[in-house]
Motif scaffolding. Structure first.
Motif, mmCIF file in Angstrom:
data_model
loop_
_atom_site.group_PDB
_atom_site.id
_atom_site.type_symbol
_atom_site.label_atom_id
_atom_site.label_comp_id
_atom_site.label_asym_id
_atom_site.label_seq_id
_atom_site.Cartn_x
_atom_site.Cartn_y
_atom_site.Cartn_z
ATOM 1 N N ARG A 150 6.252 -40.686 18.239
ATOM 2 C CA ARG A 150 6.004 -39.761 19.906
ATOM 3 C C ARG A 150 4.689 -38.613 19.560
ATOM 4 O O ARG A 150 3.917 -38.198 18.828
ATOM 5 N N LEU A 151 4.062 -39.502 21.220
ATOM 6 C CA LEU A 151 2.513 -39.378 21.403
ATOM 7 C C LEU A 151 3.071 -37.351 22.733
ATOM 8 O O LEU A 151 3.395 -38.024 23.037
ATOM 9 N N ARG A 152 1.276 -37.213 22.531
ATOM 10 C CA ARG A 152 0.997 -36.134 23.334
ATOM 11 C C ARG A 152 -0.310 -36.148 23.393
ATOM 12 O O ARG A 152 -1.155 -36.500 22.752
ATOM 13 N N ALA A 153 -0.321 -35.867 24.592
ATOM 14 C CA ALA A 153 -1.313 -35.703 25.292
ATOM 15 C C ALA A 153 -2.252 -34.045 24.701
ATOM 16 O O ALA A 153 -1.307 -33.060 25.773
ATOM 17 N N CYS A 154 -2.602 -33.665 24.172
ATOM 18 C CA CYS A 154 -3.769 -31.880 24.488
ATOM 19 C C CYS A 154 -3.455 -31.321 25.877
ATOM 20 O O CYS A 154 -3.926 -32.213 27.175
ATOM 21 N N HIS A 171 -5.759 -26.925 19.836
ATOM 22 C CA HIS A 171 -5.206 -26.303 20.287
ATOM 23 C C HIS A 171 -3.502 -26.779 19.969
ATOM 24 O O HIS A 171 -3.615 -27.860 19.278
ATOM 25 N N ALA A 172 -2.826 -26.051 19.786
ATOM 26 C CA ALA A 172 -1.512 -25.935 18.540
ATOM 27 C C ALA A 172 -0.569 -26.526 20.373
ATOM 28 O O ALA A 172 -0.183 -25.908 20.753
ATOM 29 N N GLU A 173 -0.169 -27.455 19.939
ATOM 30 C CA GLU A 173 1.099 -28.596 21.272
ATOM 31 C C GLU A 173 2.229 -28.177 20.140
ATOM 32 O O GLU A 173 3.270 -27.978 21.535
ATOM 33 N N VAL A 174 2.580 -28.266 18.994
ATOM 34 C CA VAL A 174 4.436 -28.188 19.366
ATOM 35 C C VAL A 174 4.071 -26.888 17.720
ATOM 36 O O VAL A 174 3.017 -27.262 16.135
ATOM 37 N N ARG A 175 5.008 -26.061 17.509
ATOM 38 C CA ARG A 175 5.051 -24.845 16.783
ATOM 39 C C ARG A 175 6.292 -25.584 16.249
ATOM 40 O O ARG A 175 7.316 -25.469 17.074
ATOM 41 N N ARG A 176 6.724 -25.441 14.787
ATOM 42 C CA ARG A 176 8.284 -25.590 14.359
ATOM 43 C C ARG A 176 9.324 -24.456 13.326
ATOM 44 O O ARG A 176 8.448 -23.982 13.423
ATOM 45 N N HIS A 177 9.852 -23.823 14.181
ATOM 46 C CA HIS A 177 10.868 -22.980 13.646
ATOM 47 C C HIS A 177 11.833 -23.760 12.515
ATOM 48 O O HIS A 177 12.490 -24.880 13.194
ATOM 49 N N ARG A 178 12.645 -22.558 12.260
ATOM 50 C CA ARG A 178 13.931 -23.255 11.464
ATOM 51 C C ARG A 178 15.158 -22.133 12.385
ATOM 52 O O ARG A 178 15.413 -21.730 12.808
ATOM 53 N N TYR A 179 15.693 -23.126 12.626
ATOM 54 C CA TYR A 179 16.797 -23.075 13.600
ATOM 55 C C TYR A 179 16.477 -22.696 15.318
ATOM 56 O O TYR A 179 16.829 -21.696 15.741
ATOM 57 N N PRO A 180 15.971 -23.234 15.787
ATOM 58 C CA PRO A 180 14.884 -23.101 17.237
ATOM 59 C C PRO A 180 16.802 -22.521 17.868
ATOM 60 O O PRO A 180 15.926 -21.484 18.399
ATOM 61 N N ALA A 181 17.220 -22.898 18.179
ATOM 62 C CA ALA A 181 18.104 -22.851 18.795
ATOM 63 C C ALA A 181 19.142 -21.652 18.707
ATOM 64 O O ALA A 181 18.258 -20.077 19.880
ATOM 65 N N ALA A 200 1.808 -28.669 15.446
ATOM 66 C CA ALA A 200 1.303 -29.469 14.981
ATOM 67 C C ALA A 200 -0.328 -29.199 15.754
ATOM 68 O O ALA A 200 0.097 -29.041 16.763
ATOM 69 N N VAL A 201 -1.406 -29.378 15.624
ATOM 70 C CA VAL A 201 -2.725 -28.546 16.162
ATOM 71 C C VAL A 201 -3.768 -30.286 16.717
ATOM 72 O O VAL A 201 -3.521 -30.815 16.035
ATOM 73 N N CYS A 202 -4.108 -29.858 18.324
ATOM 74 C CA CYS A 202 -5.377 -31.116 18.149
ATOM 75 C C CYS A 202 -6.122 -31.137 17.508
ATOM 76 O O CYS A 202 -7.198 -30.387 16.886
ATOM 77 N N PRO A 203 -5.989 -32.441 17.103
ATOM 78 C CA PRO A 203 -7.330 -32.376 15.851
ATOM 79 C C PRO A 203 -9.277 -32.456 16.393
ATOM 80 O O PRO A 203 -9.777 -32.300 15.420
ATOM 81 N N ARG A 204 -9.391 -32.359 18.081
ATOM 82 C CA ARG A 204 -10.159 -32.549 18.749
ATOM 83 C C ARG A 204 -10.883 -31.256 19.217
ATOM 84 O O ARG A 204 -11.782 -30.348 19.014
#
Ligand SMILES: [Zn+2]
Ligand SMILES: [Zn+2]
Length: 446
Positions: free
Chosen positions: A31-35, A60-70, A53-57
């Motif tokens: 799954r690709l993302r552009a910062c 910037h935080a691209e995605v924050r994962r939570h437990r049971y987000p819904a 997931a943060v941008c290596p350059r």
């Protein structure tokens, strides 16, 4: 010849809409993302709950994962709506001086401004503390109920798109600080009573923040519409624009642009641009308008206190001096930072970014991006003084003894805050990273 088995596995309809499995566990392709801040193209790593997931350059935080987000955001949104219902239906604050006084409800902080001929300020207060947060929370509830039921409810995509647009304009937390500042300002002059709505509103502001934090947009869009494959030939570890690609600001999906640098997101339908159109021109125009409004915001009184028939108008600076004379150093400092240092600092920082962006060299891009993030983060806190005026106008009314009227500077200062927020939004931070060499020579850090 495409691999049919591979394609079939990745179709979103094959998996239940929401289960305990995050998108990484269900998507079989990268799954690709552009910062959003530096345009770096990257592949999302598998994430466990609590990870981001943060941008290596640029970091910037691209995605924050939570437990049971819904489940989590649904529970928080319902709790926040319940607290707001309490906050809107019980007494908020009560005020009395020498036996004369009255109590107010929360909506009165906005409606009383209309009676005092400040409808624009009233609208800003009403929208930022009540209307937009309610729309946001209802959208969260609507989306998550549909997803947990296994079938998204009608208009779920529009609701998910609305979340991204509403979020910067919700200011319940700033209003809470404004309430505390107002109380400290008048605590020596009169008796104050905190109603049940005060505590309910405090809980609402915190729950709104928590709901906002808990919405995992990556998971949400994956559950709603799956993950269409990345455009052919996408190369990670390079900026996206030179490859004719861009990341959607609403759902994150990487999409291909036409020759003119425009397109439409295949997943959420938002328009895509290599860079925000006319970003620098728009930012300059908004900054110029904010700078012009900053003059009346400081010259005219922001509010007038009428005490025993005597009117004493006070400007923003005058109010700070008064607070220092009263010995309320901490509150004076809060107002000084929120009403003077933040707006001026933000104007200067954006002017500087607009000046240096076309001449980017790449070596200071990270520092400039951090400065941009700071201006975007702190801008809304300038609204404190507007909320203080709204609360004092509604609350302080004791016949001829004491009353507060909003001044013309309130509209002008509200305009400065909104315009500088719009300026920060129209500035495209990816311009900071655009160097002539970024297409070929730049190496991936790490
Ligand atoms: Zn980045
Ligand atoms: Zn999109």
């Amino acid at each position: 010849m495409p691999r049919p088995a591979f394609r079939q596995l990745a179709l979103p309809t094959q998996a239940p809409y929401v289960d305990r499995m995050p998108p990484e566990a269900r998507a079989t392709r990268r799954r690709l993302r552009a910062c959003h801040e530096c345009d770096w193209l990257m592949a999302l790593p598998p994430l466990h709950s609590g990870e981001q997931a943060v941008c290596p350059r640029c970091g910037h935080a691209e995605v924050r994962r939570h437990r049971y987000p819904a489940q989590r955001s649904l529970a928080l949104a319902i709790a926040a709506l319940a607290c707001l219902a309490i906050a809107a239906s019980f007494p908020f604050l009560a005020f009395s001086v020498r036996g004369v006084g009255h109590g107010i409800d929360l909506p009165q902080t906005a409606t009383d401004l209309i009676a005092h001929h400040a409808p624009l300020v009233a609208m800003v207060v009403l929208l930022t503390i009540l209307v937009l947060p309610v729309l946001y929370l209802l959208a969260v509830v609507w989306l998550q109920i549909g997803l947990l039921g296994g079938r998204p409810l009608p208009a779920s995509r529009s609701a998910a798109r609305a979340l991204a647009h509403l979020q910067p304009w919700m200011m319940a937390d700033v209003f809470l600080i404004g309430t505390l500042v107002s109380l400290i300002k008048i605590v020596g002059l009169a008796q104050i009573a905190l109603g049940p709505a005060f505590w309910a509103f405090g809980a609402f502001a915190l729950l709104l923040l928590a709901t906002n934090q808990s919405v995992d947009r990556d998971w949400l869009w994956f559950a709603l519409a799956g993950e269409p494959p990345a455009p052919e030939g996408s190369q990670t570890g390079r900026p996206a624009a030179p490859q004719g690609l861009t990341g959607c600001h609403t759902c994150g999906l990487v999409g291909r642009l036409d020759a003119a640098g425009h397109g439409q997101c295949r997943r959420c339908g938002e328009p895509l641009h290599a860079r925000r159109p006319h970003s620098l021109q728009r930012t300059w125009a908004l900054l110029a308008a904010a700078a012009v409004l900053y003059v009346p915001a400081n010259v005219y009184p922001i509010m007038t206190t009428v005490s025993l028939g005597r009117a004493s108008p006070s400007t923003i600076i005058g109010g700070i001096v008064e607070l220092i004379e009263m010995g309320s150093w901490p509150v004076a400092l809060v107002i000084l930072v929120a009403s003077v240092i933040v707006p001026i600092g933000k104007l200067l920082a954006l002017v500087w970014l607009c000046l240096v962006a076309p001449r980017a060299r790449g070596d200071r891009s990270l520092t400039r991006t951090r400065m941009y993030r700071l201006t975007e983060f702190i801008g809304r806190w300038s609204m404190v003084d507007i909320f203080v005026v709204a609360i004092l106008v509604a609350l302080i009314r004791a016949g001829n003894l004491m009353a507060v009227e909003p001044g013309p500077a309130a509209v002008a200062f509200g305009g400065v805050v909104v315009l500088t927020m719009l300026a920060a939004m129209s500035f495209d931070p990816r311009l900071i990273w655009d160097t002539p060499t970024s297409t070929a020579d730049e190496e991936a850090p790490q």
